[in-house]
Enzyme design. Structure first.
Site, PDB file in Angstrom:
ATOM      1  N   ARG A   1      -8.753  -0.038   7.654  1.00  0.00           N
ATOM      2  CA  ARG A   1      -9.744   0.863   7.054  1.00  0.00           C
ATOM      3  C   ARG A   1     -10.094   1.960   8.061  1.00  0.00           C
ATOM      4  O   ARG A   1     -11.257   2.204   8.372  1.00  0.00           O
ATOM      5  CB  ARG A   1     -10.988   0.081   6.654  1.00  0.00           C
ATOM      6  N   CYS A   2      -9.061   2.632   8.522  1.00  0.00           N
ATOM      7  CA  CYS A   2      -9.229   3.503   9.671  1.00  0.00           C
ATOM      8  C   CYS A   2      -8.034   4.423   9.749  1.00  0.00           C
ATOM      9  O   CYS A   2      -6.921   4.036   9.431  1.00  0.00           O
ATOM     10  CB  CYS A   2      -9.275   2.594  10.889  1.00  0.00           C
TER      11      CYS A   2
ATOM     12  N   GLU B   1     -12.991   5.011   4.648  1.00  0.00           N
ATOM     13  CA  GLU B   1     -13.043   4.286   5.914  1.00  0.00           C
ATOM     14  C   GLU B   1     -14.234   4.649   6.785  1.00  0.00           C
ATOM     15  O   GLU B   1     -14.520   3.962   7.765  1.00  0.00           O
ATOM     16  CB  GLU B   1     -11.747   4.501   6.678  1.00  0.00           C
TER      17      GLU B   1
ATOM     18  N   GLN C   1       0.826  -1.212   0.000  1.00  0.00           N
ATOM     19  CA  GLN C   1       0.000   0.000   0.000  1.00  0.00           C
ATOM     20  C   GLN C   1       0.860   1.261   0.000  1.00  0.00           C
ATOM     21  O   GLN C   1       0.340   2.361  -0.121  1.00  0.00           O
ATOM     22  CB  GLN C   1      -0.907   0.017   1.238  1.00  0.00           C
TER      23      GLN C   1
END
Ligand code: CDP
Length: 784
Positions: free
Chosen positions: A368-369, A738, A221
């Site tokens: 996702r945060c 997110e 990522q």
């Protein structure tokens, strides 16, 4: 207000189908496992069955004898090259392959390389490791007890405490707590969970001894950051390292850290002289790569009798496992957890967090945060419901009384953030209206009389996304900004290269729409390239919903630089001064003479064929964007549930999600992001937990135990939007990816607790399995 472009141009706000899906739905994607190189060999990890044990011997002879085996690498071998340990993303270090002892079940102990992956797997079984078991520390609450085993004897500090961190005014908060007429306390555990992306982590590493170039295809990522880490750890010249992040089948934070498998594959490629592929199995992914959450939290609110909250006090114990591998900016050991005052205007707040080591897999990644925002949002949204229950006040009304009012923005929070913009009441009102809140409350009261269990749960969350700014945010010293390089070709088509990397978010479509908006070049004519460190400008990657706030901004500003040059060329072509020109997406016209104009395509051609004398030819620009602040998306989610008294099963009857991410680039993609994130939130709330038994054996290390929701469990999501643009972002956008994962767990839990509140239930920890609910129903005498 943004100018609306035509559907042919497809700028901001057009629900364009994702360009990249053409290759994905035809099976033409290029994932790690699609990378095949001549002479490629395969790596396989040998992993520890124990959670805490001393390694007394490793025997590799039998494995090496197996035909097809090329090498067996151990920690001792790596130690000779000073590679037995590597830095984690949070200033800790982590064993690449265990030397001395193992600290969690499934830890990497040796790396076998063979001609094919089956031989590698067979040979891994033949590596004999002698272990001497040590006392295991599983409960983080016991980590600081006098008799707790010290796990990290490599560290100078002989303690399992990693950090103590606090923010806010302790004394003033305590004062408010003492004098308040009402207080409400909630102790909430956010269980350890795992992003479990569809594609596990993996890599292919190729070293060309003739050129000295190492090419690493990695499920990354953050390709540039990984290149720099490779250069610093291995001492390879950075220009000789090329990290390529191909198509990625979901990341969600799981693919931010550097994992031992990547390092071992690189060492093997360098020593064997052949390309090495390493890909995790599903269980390896769940058991050993970056987990998320694992926060044991306490929140206390101080309020008056009308429910106006004056203070929030938070105390948290963070279980980081064996190594602190949290993907967090240096200044924030507990990430952005200090956003825990949420959408509310409290005059005082204090928050403290202790991070400890245990015998579990390392992590603390931002699933996702935005670095621990999910935990914070869950805590405050649960605490508000507990207070509402205490005061016998409607939870929507309690929220309304405490929201930061729109006129207070930019809003300085008591824990140090400067919220850019918000309209929390607007999002709540829309969600209440969409769900038909008043009717549902009436229905609930009637059902209660009949002994039926129905609940409504509200979550009015606030997010904080888009790291930098660089003066506050860094990962391992690398400042957080992002970049875009836009090149317009002579025929008016373009390519833009980015420092981020999509893992399924649709960047190839949405970044092209930004260029379309800014330059009027149709989105279909703009190719987007990410994930190749040899071609893309330096960037910090995609996680924590930072792509739109940072790279999206960089894209717009690069395009605006191109537009300024295009203006000069247009003035030259039209033989007027620049001031006499006006812009509309796609062309410059002479003011007062709209027929006299040049399209961006004509200008692009002239940039290579007929440019003013003395001007640099070509039409391109690069922009590195260092955001002045983060963006603060928000929303209100409402869940309606019915609970089966006989089985404890929770049925999600309806779920309304109202999001506000400022100006939207692509409404269809945003809706898709929300659907996906809500489905993950559902899984976290009801189905998923990675727990450990007292010996440190991981429970939830396969999809038999760690459940993934299917269409059967997933309700039909109802979505909506309000729009409160970010005042500092070039086109007023905030991140969104997110939000649904951050905001939804509290809505689900609030709904279930609401259904049971008349029985005296104040809180239930996730996951809310039927078994757990059924036990409560039995205890309360509701079921036999
Ligand atoms: O960093 P990441 O891409 O995961 O998150 P994001 O910036 O929230 O974007 C997720 C997807 O939604 C991207 O394709 C964005 O371009 C899109 N998006 C949008 O269309 N409008 C917004 N205001 C925010 C995101």
């Amino acid at each position: 207000m943004l100018t609306k472009t035509s559907p042919e141009i497809g700028g901001m706000g057009h629900p364009i189908k994702r360009k990249e899906d053409l290759r994905f739905i035809q099976g033409k994607g290029n994932y790690i496992d699609d990378v095949q190189l001549p002479g490629m060999v395969y790596g396989q990890m040998v992993r520890s069955p124990y959670a805490h044990a001393r390694i007394t011997a490793i025997r590799t002879e039998e494995a090496k004898k197996l035909p097809g085996v090329l090498a067996v690498i151990t920690g001792e071998d790596l130690a000779k090259a000073n590679l037995a340990w590597m830095p984690t993303l949070f200033h800790d270090k982590q064993m690449v392959l265990a030397t001395g002892k193992v600290l969690f079940q499934s830890q990497e102990v040796a790396f076998v390389v063979a001609e094919d992956r089956y031989t590698a797997a067979d040979a891994a079984e033949l590596v004999e490791v002698d272990y001497e078991e040590l006392p295991v520390l599983v409960d983080p609450h016991k980590a600081q007890d006098a008799d707790a085993p010290i796990l990290r004897d490599d560290r100078e500090e002989k303690s399992n405490l990693i950090f103590h961190w606090e923010v806010g005014d302790r004394a003033a908060t305590e004062q408010q707590m003492k004098s308040a007429p009402v207080t409400a306390l909630v102790k909430a555990f956010f269980p350890r969970c795992h992003p479990a992306p569809l594609e596990t982590c993996g890599c292919v590493i190729d070293f060309n001894s003739a050129t000295g170039k190492l090419t690493a295809w990695i499920t990354s990522q953050a390709p540039h950051a990984h290149r720099t880490v490779f250069a610093l750890v291995a001492g390879l010249p950075e220009q000789n390292i090329r990290v390529i992040s191909p198509d990625i089948g979901g990341g969600f934070g799981n693919k931010v850290p550097v994992y031992p498998g990547y390092v071992c594959a690189a060492v093997a490629a360098l020593t064997i002289g052949r390309p090495v592929k390493w890909i995790e199995t599903r269980s390896e992914n769940l058991q050993s790569t970056g987990f998320a959450r694992d926060y044991h939290m306490e929140a206390e609110l101080a309020a008056d009798k009308d429910g106006r909250v004056s203070a929030l006090r938070v105390k948290t114990l963070a279980d980081h496992g064996a190594f602190n591998a949290a993907a967090q900016p240096t200044k924030f050991p507990a990430g952005l957890f200090s956003i825990c005052t949420g959408s509310y205007d409290f005059s005082q707040a204090f928050c403290e967090v202790d991070g400890v080591y245990t015998n579990k897999a390392p992590g603390g990644i931002a699933y996702r945060c935005s670095f621990r925002v999910t935990e914070a949002a869950y805590l405050i949204e649960r605490a508000m419901d507990v207070l509402a229950q205490e005061l016998k006040l409607d939870p929507a009304e309690l929220r309304r009384r405490n929201f930061i009012p729109p006129e207070k923005f930019p809003y300085p929070s008591p824990l140090g953030w400067n919220y850019d913009s918000g309209n929390y009441q607007g999002a709540l009102d829309l969600a209440l209206e969409k769900i038909g809140y008043n009717e549902l409350r009436k229905e609930q009261a009637e059902k209660r009389k009949r002994g039926e269990l129905m609940g409504i749960g509200i979550s009015s969350f606030t997010e904080i996304v888009g790291a930098g700014p660089s003066h506050t945010f860094d990962i391992l010293g690398l400042k957080m900004f992002d970049s875009a390089e836009l090149r317009v070709h002579p025929t008016g088509k373009a390519i833009m290269r980015m420092g981020t990397k999509s893992q399924g978010q649709g960047h190839e479509t949405t970044y092209a729409q930004i260029v379309a908006q800014e330059l009027g070049i149709p989105a279909a004519d703009v190719a987007i390239e990410e994930g190749d460190t040899d071609t893309a400008p330096y960037g910090l990657g995609t996680y924590a919903s930072r792509s739109t706030p940072t790279s999206g901004a960089a894209a717009a500003l690069a395009a605006r630089k191109v537009r300024e040059k295009a203006r000069k060329i247009a003035a030259h072509l039209l033989e007027v001064s620049e001031e006499d020109l006006e812009w509309e997406p796609g062309k410059f016209s002479v003011k007062g003479a709209p027929g006299k104009s040049k399209t961006i395509q004509e200008i692009a051609f002239a940039a290579y064929t007929n440019f003013p004398q003395g001007m640099e030819p070509g039409l391109e620009a690069v922009h590195y964007y260092d955001p002045p602040n983060l963006t603060f998306p928000f929303g209100t989610y409402i869940a309606v549930v019915d609970i089966d008294k006989g089985t404890g099963e929770v049925k999600i009857r309806r779920f309304v999600a109202v999001d506000d991410c400022g100006n939207i680039i692509n409404p269809m993609i945003v809706e898709g992001q929300v659907h996906g994130g809500l489905t993950e939130g559902l899984a976290i709330a009801f189905m998923q937990e990675i727990s450990y038994d007292e010996s440190g054996n991981v429970q939830g290390g396969t999809f038999m135990d760690y459940l993934v929701p299917t269409a059967v469990e997933t309700p039909s999501w109802e979505t909506g939007n309000t729009c409160t643009p970010s005042p500092h972002h070039p086109f007023g956008a905030k991140g969104v990816g997110e939000s649904p994962n951050v905001g939804s767990p509290a809505a689900f839990v609030n709904a279930v607790v609401d259904a049971l509140s008349h029985l005296g239930v104040k809180h239930i920890d996730m996951p809310l399995s039927p078994w757990k609910i059924w036990q409560i129903l039995k205890e309360k005498g509701v079921t036999q």
